[in-house]
Structure formats: structure tokens, C-alpha cells
Motif scaffolding. Structure first.
Motif, short mmCIF file in Angstrom:
data_model
loop_
_atom_site.label_atom_id
_atom_site.label_comp_id
_atom_site.label_asym_id
_atom_site.label_seq_id
_atom_site.Cartn_x
_atom_site.Cartn_y
_atom_site.Cartn_z
N ILE A 157 7.10 90.40 60.49
CA ILE A 157 8.17 89.55 60.53
C ILE A 157 9.47 89.89 60.22
O ILE A 157 10.56 89.73 60.70
N CYS A 158 9.61 91.06 59.24
CA CYS A 158 10.97 91.52 59.11
C CYS A 158 11.44 92.07 60.11
O CYS A 158 12.87 92.12 60.34
N ILE A 159 10.79 92.97 60.60
CA ILE A 159 11.25 93.73 62.08
C ILE A 159 11.84 92.92 63.15
O ILE A 159 12.78 92.80 63.57
N CYS A 160 11.06 91.62 63.39
CA CYS A 160 11.52 90.53 64.18
C CYS A 160 12.77 89.99 63.81
O CYS A 160 13.61 89.37 64.60
N LEU A 161 12.78 89.68 62.47
CA LEU A 161 13.93 89.08 61.95
C LEU A 161 15.33 89.79 62.24
O LEU A 161 16.49 89.41 62.93
N PHE A 162 15.19 91.12 62.17
CA PHE A 162 16.32 91.93 62.62
C PHE A 162 16.52 91.92 64.07
O PHE A 162 17.56 92.03 64.45
N TYR A 163 15.65 92.11 64.84
CA TYR A 163 15.71 92.12 66.27
C TYR A 163 16.03 90.66 66.92
O TYR A 163 16.70 90.84 67.77
N SER A 164 16.03 89.78 66.06
CA SER A 164 16.50 88.40 66.60
C SER A 164 17.86 88.47 66.45
O SER A 164 18.58 87.33 66.88
N GLN A 165 18.60 89.10 65.76
CA GLN A 165 19.98 89.22 65.71
C GLN A 165 20.74 89.96 66.84
O GLN A 165 21.94 89.97 67.12
N VAL A 166 19.96 90.50 67.79
CA VAL A 166 20.37 91.26 69.03
C VAL A 166 21.21 90.49 69.94
O VAL A 166 22.31 90.89 70.18
N PRO A 167 20.73 89.22 70.23
CA PRO A 167 21.65 88.53 71.14
C PRO A 167 23.05 87.93 70.64
O PRO A 167 24.12 87.98 71.50
N ILE A 168 23.05 87.82 69.18
CA ILE A 168 24.24 87.09 68.52
C ILE A 168 25.21 88.48 68.56
O ILE A 168 26.41 88.22 68.98
N SER A 169 24.70 89.66 68.21
CA SER A 169 25.49 90.89 68.27
C SER A 169 26.23 91.33 69.70
O SER A 169 27.26 91.72 69.70
N LEU A 170 25.26 91.32 70.64
CA LEU A 170 25.80 91.59 72.20
C LEU A 170 26.78 90.52 72.36
O LEU A 170 27.36 90.82 73.33
N LEU A 171 26.62 89.36 72.21
CA LEU A 171 27.30 88.26 72.80
C LEU A 171 28.80 88.15 72.16
O LEU A 171 29.69 87.45 72.57
N SER A 172 28.87 88.87 70.95
CA SER A 172 30.18 88.60 70.23
C SER A 172 31.34 88.78 70.64
O SER A 172 32.39 88.27 70.46
N GLN A 173 31.20 89.88 71.60
CA GLN A 173 32.43 90.38 72.50
C GLN A 173 32.36 90.11 73.96
O GLN A 173 33.49 90.65 74.72
N VAL A 174 31.75 89.35 74.20
CA VAL A 174 31.61 89.11 75.62
C VAL A 174 32.69 87.80 75.97
O VAL A 174 32.66 86.74 75.13
#
Length: 311
Positions: free
Chosen positions: A149-166
Motif C-alpha cells: 500500500i505504501c509503495i502504491c501511494l507513492f506510485y499514485s503521485q506519478v500522474p500529478i507530478s508528470l502533468l504539472s509542467q504540461v
């Protein structure tokens, strides 16, 4: 006229599975039925496992967590699509789109890790049967779920971080029924080549490492089964892995199809079909695969249903 860049785009348009107005009622009924079957099937497994003391083992503990993840996975995409069909609205806000993608990444990652943990459980059960209860103790099982669950919580932040500069253009139509990150990159006005590379590197790590663990586990399992002298013993050993192996093939096969088709924008229809298989059909089939191939689950479900009927 050149498209105008909209840094603060407020919403996206989900084109759905089909834009044909005559098919909307059919699609609504079909996906509502699939959603109800998925939720009911996984809930039935949860109730059967929790109500039957014989199923209070590590294997069924992980199966229960997998069922929870499947319910969350399908609930992230299908209800929004059903609401859009019913209201004849295809829009989704920017914030809702990011939230949906985060949950998709979270529950998809959970499915991936739980399948890996279940493969490890089968490895210990077949290769070290005398030490199974010692190795797969309740503390380790709980720790494996918590770490996943902890690993997946970190992984779930991927779309937010990648779209922040788009930066997005005026064309914000997503050729899918949910917010798909590769499809969003195709709509961007800014250069997303770095983002795409980072996305696939991260997905390769979070998908490839668990897949390698599953492959390694089954290599050890097959090696141990081949050393069994009797054909009956070999069949009994492998039958405990059949359901899990079927789910693994279905999950990774459809998941690979989604992201392979998403890289080629000209195959939008194939991408939608692959997405339906990955996000809807796979969670729906998992309960059937485990219940139809597992006598203990079938008996537990039957006892649970009989007890409910008597009460």
C-alpha cells in the motif's frame, strides 16, 4: 489559426467507448451489468473468506486484498462513464481527471503487487511446505500488504507530478472513457517527450520488477513440481497455482495491450478496447477464475449463501 495554449485548462472531454448515440443505451446497460457483476463477485469472495474459518490462511488473506483492489480499480472508471452516458455529458474537470488517474495508478499497482505477493506465497507453500506456517506468519502477511500500500501511494503521485509542467491546447478530447495519462500527453501542446520517457521508465520499474518476481517464483515452483515423483502429486501441486497464473496472464496481457496501443495515437479504437479489457473485464473475471477453479472457495460461498438464506 494556431491553437491557443491553455496552461490552466479547466476540463477535458471523455469521448467514451463509442460516440454513436444509438449505442449509448446498450453501452450503459452492458457496463452497468459488468460493474455490478464485478462488485458482487469480489464482495462474495470477501464475505466467504471472512465468514469461513477454514479460509483464514495467507493465500485467502491475499486473495481478499486482491478483491478489494479490484473493486476499487473498477469503481474508479466505470461509475463516471455511466454518469456521463446518463447525463449525456462527456466532461470531466481537471482536478477530477488527476484524481481518477491517481486512483487508477494506485489500484493498478496494488493488483500488480498483490499478485506478486500471492506468487511468493505459492512458492513457499510448494517449495517449503514444512516451513510454510512459520514463514508466512500473520505478521509477515500484514507487513507485505502494508508495504504494498505504501509503495502504491507513492506510485499514485506519478500522474500529478508528470502533468504539472504540461500545457494543453484547445483540443482536450480524450479518446477513452477515463483519463489515460499517455492519451493526455498526446493532447499536450508542450513537448512531452521527456515526460513519456519518464512515465514508461517508472511503469517498467513498477510493473517489471513484480513481473520478474512472479516469473522467478514460478520457475522455482515448476522446478519443484518436476521433482515430484507421482503424476497425481504434480497435478495437485500445480492446481493450487492455476487460478493465480490465469489471473496473472490476464492482468499483464491486457495491461501490456493498453500501454502498447496508447503509444500509437492512430489506433485509438484498439486502445479503447484494450482499456476495457484491462480496467473492466479483468476485475470481473478474477472472482470467476478463483471460484470456479477452487473447491474451498466454492464450498465457502455455498455455505455463506445457505446461511444467509436460512436467516
Amino acid at each position: 489559426m494556431e491553437p491557443q495554449n491553455l496552461t490552466g485548462v479547466s476540463e477535458f472531454i471523455l469521448l467514451g467507448v463509442s460516440e454513436d448515440p444509438e449505442l449509448q443505451s446498450l453501452l450503459f446497460g452492458l457496463f452497468l451489468s459488468m460493474y455490478l457483476i464485478t462488485v458482487s463477485g469480489n464482495l462474495l469472495i470477501l464475505l466467504a473468506v471472512s465468514s469461513d474459518p477454514h479460509l483464514h490462511t495467507p493465500m485467502y488473506f491475499f486473495l481478499s486484498n486482491l478483491s478489494l483492489a479490484d473493486i476499487g480499480f473498477v469503481s474508479t472508471t466505470v461509475p463516471k462513464m455511466l454518469v456521463n452516458i446518463q447525463t449525456q455529458s462527456k466532461s470531466i474537470t481537471y482536478v477530477d481527471c488527476l484524481t481518477q488517474m491517481s486512483f487508477i495508478f494506485f489500484f493498478g499497482c496494488l493488483d500488480c503487487l498483490f499478485l506478486t505477493v500471492m506468487a511468493y506465497d505459492r512458492l513457499v507453500a510448494i517449495c517449503y511446505p514444512l516451513h510454510y506456517t512459520v514463514i508466512m506468519n500473520p505478521r509477515l502477511c500484514g507487513l507485505l500488504v502494508l508495504v504494498s500500500i505504501c509503495i502504491c501511494l507513492f506510485y499514485s503521485q506519478v500522474p500529478i507530478s508528470l502533468l504539472s509542467q504540461v500545457t494543453f491546447c484547445t483540443d482536450v478530447e480524450i479518446p477513452s472513457f477515463f483519463c489515460d495519462l499517455p492519451q493526455l500527453f498526446n493532447l499536450a501542446c508542450s513537448d512531452t517527450s521527456t515526460n513519456i520517457i519518464v512515465l514508461y521508465c517508472i511503469c517498467s520499474i513498477f510493473g517489471g520488477v513484480p513481473a520478474s518476481g512472479i516469473i522467478y517464483s514460478y520457475m522455482r515452483i515448476v522446478s519443484s513440481i518436476l521433482r515430484v515423483s507421482t503424476s497425481g502429486g504434480k497435478y495437485k501441486a500445480f492446481s493450487t497455482c492455476g487460478s493465480h497464473l490465469s489471473v496473472v496472464c490476464l492482468f499483464y496481457g491486457t495491461g501490456f495491450g493498453v500501454y502498447l496501443s496508447s503509444t500509437v495515437s492512430s489506433f485509438a479504437k484498439k486502445s479503447v478496447v484494450a482499456s476495457v479489457l484491462y480496467t473492466v473485464v479483468t476485475p470481473m473475471l478474477n472472482p470467476f477464475i478463483y471460484s470456479l477453479r477452487n473447491k474451498d472457495i466454492k464450498k465457502a460461498i455455498w455455505r455463506f449463501l445457505c446461511s444467509r438464506a436460512k436467516s
